[in-house]
Design a protein around this motif. Structure first.
Motif, PDB file in Angstrom:
ATOM      1  N   LEU A  74       0.721  -1.099  -0.084  1.00  0.00           N
ATOM      2  CA  LEU A  74       0.017   0.045   0.158  1.00  0.00           C
ATOM      3  C   LEU A  74       0.924   1.263  -0.051  1.00  0.00           C
ATOM      4  N   ILE A  75       1.863   1.271   1.030  1.00  0.00           N
ATOM      5  CA  ILE A  75       2.799   2.398   0.879  1.00  0.00           C
ATOM      6  C   ILE A  75       3.378   2.619  -0.332  1.00  0.00           C
ATOM      7  N   ALA A  76       3.735   1.485  -0.837  1.00  0.00           N
ATOM      8  CA  ALA A  76       4.725   1.519  -2.236  1.00  0.00           C
ATOM      9  C   ALA A  76       3.780   2.072  -3.357  1.00  0.00           C
ATOM     10  N   ASP A  77       2.553   1.266  -3.561  1.00  0.00           N
ATOM     11  CA  ASP A  77       1.667   1.775  -4.606  1.00  0.00           C
ATOM     12  C   ASP A  77       1.079   3.293  -4.616  1.00  0.00           C
ATOM     13  N   ALA A  78       1.168   3.622  -3.277  1.00  0.00           N
ATOM     14  CA  ALA A  78       0.608   4.832  -3.092  1.00  0.00           C
ATOM     15  C   ALA A  78       1.884   6.143  -3.492  1.00  0.00           C
ATOM     16  N   TYR A 285      -6.083   4.545   5.244  1.00  0.00           N
ATOM     17  CA  TYR A 285      -6.502   5.828   5.331  1.00  0.00           C
ATOM     18  C   TYR A 285      -5.271   6.973   4.912  1.00  0.00           C
ATOM     19  N   THR A 286      -4.186   6.821   5.150  1.00  0.00           N
ATOM     20  CA  THR A 286      -3.251   7.691   4.750  1.00  0.00           C
ATOM     21  C   THR A 286      -2.959   7.737   3.431  1.00  0.00           C
ATOM     22  N   MET A 287      -2.636   6.619   3.024  1.00  0.00           N
ATOM     23  CA  MET A 287      -2.246   6.087   1.720  1.00  0.00           C
ATOM     24  C   MET A 287      -3.304   6.174   0.637  1.00  0.00           C
ATOM     25  N   GLY A 288      -4.117   6.008   0.999  1.00  0.00           N
ATOM     26  CA  GLY A 288      -5.548   5.694   0.065  1.00  0.00           C
ATOM     27  C   GLY A 288      -6.925   6.861   0.363  1.00  0.00           C
ATOM     28  N   ILE A 289      -7.413   6.545   1.262  1.00  0.00           N
ATOM     29  CA  ILE A 289      -8.920   7.370   1.472  1.00  0.00           C
ATOM     30  C   ILE A 289      -8.290   9.136   1.513  1.00  0.00           C
ATOM     31  N   ALA A 290      -7.432   9.163   2.298  1.00  0.00           N
ATOM     32  CA  ALA A 290      -7.154  10.699   2.423  1.00  0.00           C
ATOM     33  C   ALA A 290      -6.425  11.125   0.948  1.00  0.00           C
ATOM     34  N   LYS A 296     -11.262   0.019  -3.571  1.00  0.00           N
ATOM     35  CA  LYS A 296     -11.178  -1.140  -4.610  1.00  0.00           C
ATOM     36  C   LYS A 296      -9.796  -1.108  -5.060  1.00  0.00           C
ATOM     37  N   SER A 297      -9.120   0.052  -5.550  1.00  0.00           N
ATOM     38  CA  SER A 297      -7.537   0.051  -6.092  1.00  0.00           C
ATOM     39  C   SER A 297      -6.661  -0.592  -4.955  1.00  0.00           C
ATOM     40  N   MET A 298      -7.000   0.147  -3.681  1.00  0.00           N
ATOM     41  CA  MET A 298      -6.030  -0.488  -2.472  1.00  0.00           C
ATOM     42  C   MET A 298      -6.281  -1.930  -2.295  1.00  0.00           C
ATOM     43  N   SER A 301      -4.133  -3.855  -4.611  1.00  0.00           N
ATOM     44  CA  SER A 301      -2.872  -3.705  -4.195  1.00  0.00           C
ATOM     45  C   SER A 301      -2.478  -4.796  -3.040  1.00  0.00           C
ATOM     46  N   CYS A 302      -3.559  -5.059  -2.160  1.00  0.00           N
ATOM     47  CA  CYS A 302      -3.332  -5.938  -1.151  1.00  0.00           C
ATOM     48  C   CYS A 302      -3.388  -7.271  -1.716  1.00  0.00           C
ATOM     49  N   SER A 303      -4.160  -7.389  -2.642  1.00  0.00           N
ATOM     50  CA  SER A 303      -4.196  -8.786  -3.414  1.00  0.00           C
ATOM     51  C   SER A 303      -3.041  -9.058  -4.083  1.00  0.00           C
ATOM     52  N   SER A 304      -2.450  -8.201  -4.758  1.00  0.00           N
ATOM     53  CA  SER A 304      -1.335  -8.569  -5.408  1.00  0.00           C
ATOM     54  C   SER A 304      -0.138  -8.723  -4.677  1.00  0.00           C
ATOM     55  N   ALA A 305       0.149  -7.975  -3.321  1.00  0.00           N
ATOM     56  CA  ALA A 305       1.142  -8.460  -2.384  1.00  0.00           C
ATOM     57  C   ALA A 305       0.993  -9.916  -2.077  1.00  0.00           C
ATOM     58  N   ILE A 306      -0.191 -10.300  -1.798  1.00  0.00           N
ATOM     59  CA  ILE A 306      -0.396 -11.765  -1.391  1.00  0.00           C
ATOM     60  C   ILE A 306       0.057 -12.770  -2.500  1.00  0.00           C
TER      61      ILE A 306
END
Length: 449
Positions: A74-78, A285-290, A296-298, A301-306
């Motif tokens: 999440l941090i990387a993709d943001a 929140y910090t990397m996405g919602i804010a 869905k996009s976040m 990212s989580c799915s691709s990490a796993i």
């Protein structure tokens, strides 16, 4: 014979992986069966032993590893990893970037388990290497050496904390003296040795590698990325929570006050798994919602990490299965018998036993805790021995010669895209240097304190 059978198992594993090019996980499972039979584990218990080893290893790190990978992605993709990487590059420069990596890894590694810190830092390390157009190995090895030293020497890591309590050493003093020992040890093992290795094996350090475990990395313009402060805060939030938990735990043990609602809550959020869950929610929140990024996009990212972690998790679990077979086959008990009635210095004894157990069993924590039971009787016969140094010597021995029965060996290999030979020549040597140099500094301190 148990040590011989262990050696046969390691050699067979190398033949299967390097000679026959067999899948690493499959090779680990096959070798686990073979070694279990050689060690005399009853056939009806072998499968359950392998299952418990695989499940126990993944049960310990699975949640942390999976959620940590999601947090890192999440941090990387943001763009947060890109912002942190570019800021470190601009601040330290290309020539000193290894020192920046060591400093960041030391801060993170004091509190976080090796596996957690590794998963959180690797996307940032990868981004820095990509921006500087250098191999990830040049930065990954200093990071790994630093995390290994902090994990082995310093409370609140489980091995160091537990063995300090077993020996009756003051945990705060272990932490302070451990830091004094860990810093020069990391410089030698994590900075100097990789530079020597690069001269001896330039091909290993010069190749840019496609690393499946990290997955595809996005490209960002700097102005598109989150701010440096919020990116760092999000990345180290698990460190903050676990540091608070560890500090309260140490104070409670020292002062002796009872649990109350606040203390129980702090212990709860300071637990590694809980801290990662909370930190993942913060990152959403910090990397996405804010930043108006769709949920869905976040989640993609989580799915691709796993998805990128699938085989790596199986390989780590396979290493845990091999370790469990060795334990149940009596390798640790055999090593213990070798030192019954020994009269050598408790510091040297603690290091030697821990080193042998580490090499044979693979788990630094298991080696540490097993060593305590053997050394405690000798401590009662030598009342003038420094218990803090015995504790640190046990930790130093527990990081000796990482190889195929150690989960960290496979993490380093897969995340840095190295071959077996390259991993032995780099990380296995680094862990050995960390162990021996750490012992050297402990022995020097023993002359003065």
């Amino acid at each position: 014979m148990p040590l011989l059978f262990t050696a046969i198992g390691v050699i067979l594993l190398l033949i299967l992986i390097m000679g026959f090019k067999l899948n690493t996980f499959v090779s680990l499972v096959i070798v686990s069966f073979v070694v279990a039979l050689l060690l005399g584990v009853p056939p009806e218990n072998i499968v359950s032993s392998i299952e418990s080893g695989l499940g126990g290893t993944l049960g310990h790190i699975g949640l942390i590893f999976g959620l940590g990978a999601m947090l890192g992605r999440l941090i990387a993709d943001a763009g947060g990893s890109h912002r942190i990487a570019m800021t470190l590059i601009n601040k330290f420069g290309k020539k000193k970037i290894q020192w920046a990596v060591v400093f960041a890894s030391f801060i993170v590694g004091i509190t976080l388990f090796y596996e957690v810190a590794f998963v959180l830092l690797i996307p940032i390390i990868f981004t820095i290497a990509k921006e500087l157009n250098i191999s990830i190995i040049k930065l990954g090895l200093p990071m790994s050496a630093t995390l290994l030293a902090t994990h082995s020497f310093l409370p609140p890591h489980p091995g160091a904390t537990a063995v300090a309590a077993e020996y009756g050493a003051n945990i705060g003093t272990v932490l302070i003296v451990g830091i004094l020992i860990a810093i020069p040890t990391v410089v030698i093992a994590g900075i100097w040795y990789p530079r020597i290795a690069e001269k001896l094996m330039p091909g290993t350090f010069n190749r840019n590698r496609k690393i499946e475990s990290i997955g595809e990395q996005l490209h960002f313009e700097l102005e598109e990325t989150p701010g440096f402060s919020i990116s760092v805060f999000t990345a180290i939030f698990p460190v903050i929570l676990m540091t608070i938990g560890a500090a309260v735990d140490m104070i409670q043990k020292t002062v002796g006050f009872a649990d109350n609602g606040l203390i129980i809550f702090i212990h709860f959020i300071g637990n590694a798994s809980t801290a990662i869950v909370i930190s993942l929610l913060l990152a959403i929140y910090t990397m996405g919602i804010a930043r108006k990024i769709p949920i869905k996009s976040m989640m993609n990212s989580c799915s691709s990490a796993i998805n990128a972690l699938g085989m790596l998790l199986l390989i780590i679990g396979g290493g845990g299965a091999f370790k469990q077979v060795l334990i149940e086959g009596g390798v640790g008990v055999y090593i213990a018998k070798l030192f019954e009635g020994s009269s050598i210095s408790p510091i040297l004894l603690a290091w030697t036993v821990a080193a042998l157990l580490r090499i044979a069993l693979g788990s630094g924590t298991v080696a540490t805790l097993s060593t305590a039971g053997l050394v405690i009787p000798i401590l009662s016969q030598t009342p003038d021995v420094n218990l803090v140094l015995v504790t640190l010597a046990t930790g130093a021995g527990s990081c000796m010669a990482s190889h195929v029965n150690d989960a960290a060996f496979w993490m380093v290999k897969e995340y840095m895209g190295m071959s077996m030979k390259e991993t032995f020549a780099t990380y296995s040597v680094i862990s050995t240097i960390t162990s021996i140099v750490g012992l050297g500094f402990i022995m020097i301190l023993d002359l003065f304190i």
